[in-house]
Enzyme design. Structure first.
Site, short mmCIF file in Angstrom:
data_model
loop_
_atom_site.label_atom_id
_atom_site.label_comp_id
_atom_site.label_asym_id
_atom_site.label_seq_id
_atom_site.Cartn_x
_atom_site.Cartn_y
_atom_site.Cartn_z
N GLU A 106 -11.05 -25.54 -18.61
CA GLU A 106 -11.29 -24.17 -19.10
C GLU A 106 -10.18 -23.68 -20.03
O GLU A 106 -9.35 -22.86 -19.63
CB GLU A 106 -11.42 -23.22 -17.91
CG GLU A 106 -12.59 -23.55 -17.00
CD GLU A 106 -12.75 -22.59 -15.84
OE1 GLU A 106 -11.87 -21.74 -15.64
OE2 GLU A 106 -13.77 -22.70 -15.14
N GLU A 149 -17.66 -28.56 -12.73
CA GLU A 149 -17.30 -27.63 -11.65
C GLU A 149 -18.47 -26.68 -11.45
O GLU A 149 -19.06 -26.21 -12.43
CB GLU A 149 -16.03 -26.87 -12.07
CG GLU A 149 -15.43 -26.03 -10.97
CD GLU A 149 -14.13 -25.36 -11.43
OE1 GLU A 149 -13.28 -26.01 -12.05
OE2 GLU A 149 -14.00 -24.14 -11.16
C1 GAL Z 1 -12.83 -21.79 -12.19
C2 GAL Z 1 -11.52 -22.53 -12.28
C3 GAL Z 1 -11.00 -22.92 -10.92
C4 GAL Z 1 -11.11 -21.77 -9.98
C5 GAL Z 1 -12.52 -21.31 -9.91
C6 GAL Z 1 -12.76 -20.19 -8.92
O1 GAL Z 1 -13.11 -21.10 -13.33
O2 GAL Z 1 -11.66 -23.69 -13.04
O3 GAL Z 1 -9.69 -23.37 -11.02
O4 GAL Z 1 -10.29 -20.76 -10.43
O5 GAL Z 1 -12.89 -20.85 -11.18
O6 GAL Z 1 -14.09 -19.77 -8.98
#
Ligand code: GAL
Length: 944
Positions: free
Chosen positions: A427, A502
């Site tokens: 990100e 993710e």
């Molecule tokens: C994502 C990020 C993670 C964590 C997650 C929580 O955007 O990559 O590290 O922060 O959100 O929802």
């Protein structure tokens, strides 16, 4: 009860692939023992005046704790891995992202004795990771800086070493004020440290490159590249021999090649190993080959390293997802951070093994180590246990330092069959800019130069459709969340492989069935999730129903400290985990398990069945199964039967009555799995359940012990919350504990821990070279105590560099007067601005007087500050070897003398006095005899 998945832990506990002592004499010694630690920074006084300013930047003159003479006599002795943040208090004023723990700065020091006969070998000091900015000095010389808490520091310390009684000093300043993440990162030397000893001509660290290739005709081979360095004083020629052993250990290929390596240069040998009958590495049969490289000089092996690798073909198809060895595999992945209950980020290898075993039992087949390189040992486990790994770089930056971090990652990890994707970033806001695209292109090219066999990805959370999207520089595009973009991306870029990198970000607190944000808890029905995320069920359904999506990585496999989203203080831990911080299952565990495990029939019920006071009221019951149908029974009465919904799970509203709630799963009309939850009586005693039968007595092995309360019939009481007191004695100790309560502020190292929704976890570890028994006693008010006796089995201690004590400091940074034939004033002063009349030196400082006319005197002058413990007159000045006649003057007073010209040691009582002392040694030499300070001068206890 859930039908247990049986996994052989013995099969998982194979030795590490990293090199251990070999016949060649190479040694890789653990340097985890013997450290001294100081919490907080030690700030140098302002540098003022000519002499001090002149010396300030000189090699070997590092100030204070970075230098050799510092008084660390009251520092705390400890072993690595160490995380000081987890030892600290919780503090509402601290950063939520780092779990409300103070971080700050810490100093470590260690003494290192290298025997004189080891002179000529090459020594490399290795730190596998230090959080976060690390500076390393050896003998007062700045030798290394590392600005990432996820990368190793491999430091050639050969040039700086002292031998024998002249002890070496390693000093590390760990600055954990800078952060690299928005999650708990710990603080200090939190992975292993090593001392590698090897021959002048040797294979450099990560210098054995052996990544298997599948040829056009289906034949397997391993092109091997071996990088040698010649640290010796003459050009070297040698034979490099590489051998390949198959998974049974049989030798299946070997090759030799000649190399020439100029002095202080590197050279590479390239050899090709062909493989006749390949045994493939797969998730079910993670077969490992061993590649070894030996350096042979004059018929003898002078160096040798080995690694494990595996033959597997991984392919990402834009339309159909991932294929392993030609077979479709959906990535059933989890993202994980690296902290565990009780220990912070200083996670013993054995606890990592436990964590990965829990993931295997869950049915996960893929792991994304977020958002930085995991420990090497963890990737070895992933190879042995059969996981597909997304290996992620921490910093999105192409300046030389940072690009080297990425290159280090690829060099270290490219032999692992488990690693199937290199992830450049997570990100990054620049992901849709021209600069971001250029940076990504550069990083991808750097990776390809080192490993052309694996695709490069990045975890993007936007910018997919921008003109300068970094997606154009990636082989596989990874999407964090953004489920709405899945189809659009595939339509616009039908030729580009795509995966969720993710997903999910759902909130769940273990054992809780009613969401209550006032108390920072979330029900375990999978109804609560972040606005950018999805429930566990929705996230997986979006991935599972789309063949072009290679798979997903649930955020997260385990809870972690920090990022208590959407809560804040007093919540200190995240609640995203499929498991809590101990690895105890939440319901998300069972949801994914029934979705991910196909063959073995499974069924699970939530919630527990202790709802006293709710008699007659409806309780929402969730049944999770991978069968075709499920039936639910209460106290033997069938309540209903449903077709299994593999994505949504099954629900029943059940009027509560105490007793036994049972679920039966059917396939083909036949019951294939059953489980039940029962109303328990009140808790009557504590129970301790070890994870394994015994501990290895190597001081490294560690084991989680489940702590729970049971009723009179031995049933675990789901809501028990007793405060349990622990006493651990015998052949080991407690290294911490947890309970999964995201709002707990209990001391993770203390003697007590409250059960949270029925459970806590205590982590015990064996002592070095121990055997016998480790005894855990646990008691709580109103409950019968528990006693657990764990056998501790004697095993070979891992090769270790012995801890060296130095209850002395050494007098350094001498000035030496020119010789004079007449006896000078021994307390002669040297002007502060005079850098040139007197020489600088450290022992040996010797002189030969060529003729009688010039024979005479020299003054050796130095200042020192004795350790506090020796300032009371209990110390001695110990000249290990003094040649010539000598007078010892301290602060203008004669305190000792040596009347003989022959070289000899001398001990002089150090008169009481604190602070800086001025030492002047007047030495008289004569013609034909060497005179001077031949060896170290130490200030040590008289008794030493
Ligand atoms: C994502 C990020 C993670 C964590 C997650 C929580 O955007 O990559 O590290 O922060 O959100 O929802």
């Amino acid at each position: 009860m859930l039908v247990a998945l049986v996994l052989s832990t013995a099969a998982l506990a194979a030795p590490s692939t990293r090199a251990t002592p070999t016949e060649s004499g190479r040694e890789r010694l653990s340097l985890d023992r013997g450290w001294l630690f100081h919490l907080g920074d030690i700030v140098a006084p302002e540098v003022k005046g000519h002499g001090a300013s002149y010396g300030y930047g000189k090699a070997g003159f590092a100030w204070g704790p970075a230098g050799t003479t510092y008084d660390d006599g009251d520092w705390r002795a400890l072993s690595l891995p160490h995380d000081w943040a987890v030892e600290g208090p919780f503090d509402a004023q601290e950063n939520l992202a780092q779990g409300y723990r103070p971080r700050g700065v810490g100093w470590y020091r260690r003494y290192l004795r290298i025997e004189p006969q080891e002179r000529g070998r090459q020594f490399e000091l290795q730190f596998d990771a230090i959080a976060t900015h690390a500076t390393v000095w050896v003998n007062g010389i700045l030798v290394h800086r590392n600005w990432s808490g996820y990368n190793a520091s491999n430091i050639n310390i050969t040039p700086y070493l002292r031998y024998g009684d002249e002890m070496n000093t390693i000093a590390v300043r760990a600055d954990a004020v800078p952060m690299e993440g928005w999650w708990y990162e710990g603080a200090g030397i939190y992975r292993h440290a090593w001392l590698v000893k090897r021959a002048p001509l040797h294979i450099v660290t990560d210098g054995l490159h052996a990544t298997p290739r599948l040829g056009q005709q289906g034949q397997w081979s391993i092109p091997v590249a071996v990088t040698l360095k010649n640290g010796g004083k003459a050009a070297a020629s040698a034979l490099v021999e590489v051998t390949l052993r198959d998974p049974s250990g049989a030798l299946v290929a070997s090759r030799r090649s000649k190399v020439q390596v100029p002095v202080l240069a590197q050279a590479e040998a390239r050899l090709l190993l062909a493989i006749g009958k390949p045994e493939l590495w797969s998730l079910e049969h993670p077969q490992l080959y061993q590649v070894s490289a030996r350096v042979i000089q004059n018929g003898a092996a002078v160096d040798e390293v080995s690694l494990k690798t595996g033959l597997r073909e991984m392919r990402f198809d834009a339309a159909r997802g991932a294929f392993l060895n030609g077979q479709h595999v959906k990535l059933q992945g989890v993202s994980i951070h690296q902290d565990h209950a009780g220990v912070g980020v200083a996670v013993p290898d054995a606890i990592w093994e436990y964590r990965l075993r829990r993931l295997k039992e869950l049915g996960a087949n893929a792991i994304r180590f977020t958002h930085g390189a995991p420990a090497a040992e963890v990737l070895d486990m992933a190879d042995r246990m059969g996981f597909l790994v997304m290996d992620e770089n921490r910093n999105f930056n192409i300046s030389p330092d940072y690009l080297q971090q990425l290159e280090w990652l690829v060099r270290r990890d490219r032999h692992h069959p488990s690693v199937v994707l290199w992830s450049l970033f997570n990100e990054e806001p620049m992901q849709s800019t021209e600069a971001g695209y250029e940076m990504t292109r550069t990083m991808a090219a750097a990776v390809k130069t080192l490993d052309a066999t694996r695709p490069v990805t990045a975890a993007m959370n936007g910018g997919f459709f921008a003109p300068y999207s970094v997606a154009h520089a990636l082989d596989v595009v990874g999407a964090n969340y953004q489920v709405d973009a899945y189809d659009k991306f595939h339509q616009q870029f039908p030729k580009v492989p795509f995966t969720s990198s993710e997903d999910t970000s759902a909130f769940m607190t273990r054992g809780v069935y009613t969401t209550d944000q006032r108390t920072n808890v979330f029900a375990s029905y999978d109804d609560d999730y972040a606005s950018w995320g999805n429930s566990h069920r929705d996230a997986w359904e979006a991935i599972a129903r789309r063949p072009f999506v290679a798979g997903g990585f649930v955020w997260t496999g385990f809870d972690y400290r920090g990022e208590p989203t959407p809560n804040q203080w007093p919540a200190v831990n995240s609640v995203f985990g499929i498991m809590d911080l101990n690895g105890f299952a939440k319901n998300a565990y069972y949801i994914h398990q029934v979705q991910w495990i196909k063959e073995q029939p499974l069924v699970h019920i939530a919630p527990h069945w202790n709802w006293a006071g709710r008699e007659g009221s409806d309780i929402r019951v969730m049944v999770m199964s991978n069968g075709e149908r499920v039936a639910l029974l209460l106290n033997g009465q069938k309540l209903g039967e449903q077709q299994v919904d593999p994505y949504r799970m099954n629900y029943f509203m059940v009027p509560y009555a105490a007793g036994k709630l049972e679920a039966i799963a059917y396939r083909g009309g036949r019951p294939v799995a059953r489980t039940s939850v029962e109303t328990t009586g009140p808790a009557v005693r504590i129970e301790l359940v070890p994870d394994r039968e015994a501990l290895r007595g190597d001081g490294r092995d560690a084991m989680p012990v489940t702590v729970r309360a049971v009723d009179a019939q031995g049933r675990a009481v789901p809501l028990a919350d007793a405060e349990v007191h622990f006493a651990v004695t015998g052949a080991g100790l407690s290294i911490g504990h947890g309970n999964g309560d995201p709002t707990s502020h209990e001391d993770e190292k203390g003697p007590t821990r409250r059960l949270f929704n029925g459970l806590a976890q205590l982590i015990v570890q064996s002592f070095d070279s121990s055997s016998g028994e480790l005894l855990v006693e646990a008691c709580a008010d109103g409950l019968a105590p528990a006693r657990l006796v764990l056998p501790v089995r004697a095993v070979a201690t891992p090769p270790t560099q012995p801890a060296s004590e130095a209850p002395f400091n050494t007098v350094n940074y001498w000035r030496i007067s020119p010789s004079s034939s007449r006896r000078p004033d021994p307390n002669l002063l040297l002007a502060d601005f005079d850098m040139n009349t007197w020489e600088y030196g450290d022992p040996p400082m010797l002189h030969d007087y060529q003729d009688a006319a010039h024979a005479g005197y020299r003054i050796f002058r130095a200042s020192f500050t004795p350790r506090k413990k020796l300032a009371d007159g209990s110390g001695v000045l110990h000249f290990l070897r003094l040649a010539g006649r000598a007078e010892i003057w301290l602060d203008g007073q004669l305190i000792g003398r040596k009347d003989d010209f022959a070289p000899a040691p001398l001990r002089v009582v150090l008169p009481a006095g604190a602070g800086t002392r001025q030492l002047n040694v007047l030495i008289e030499g004569r013609q034909g005899q060497t005179s001077g300070i031949e060896s170290a001068v130490r200030i040590e206890p008289a008794q030493h």
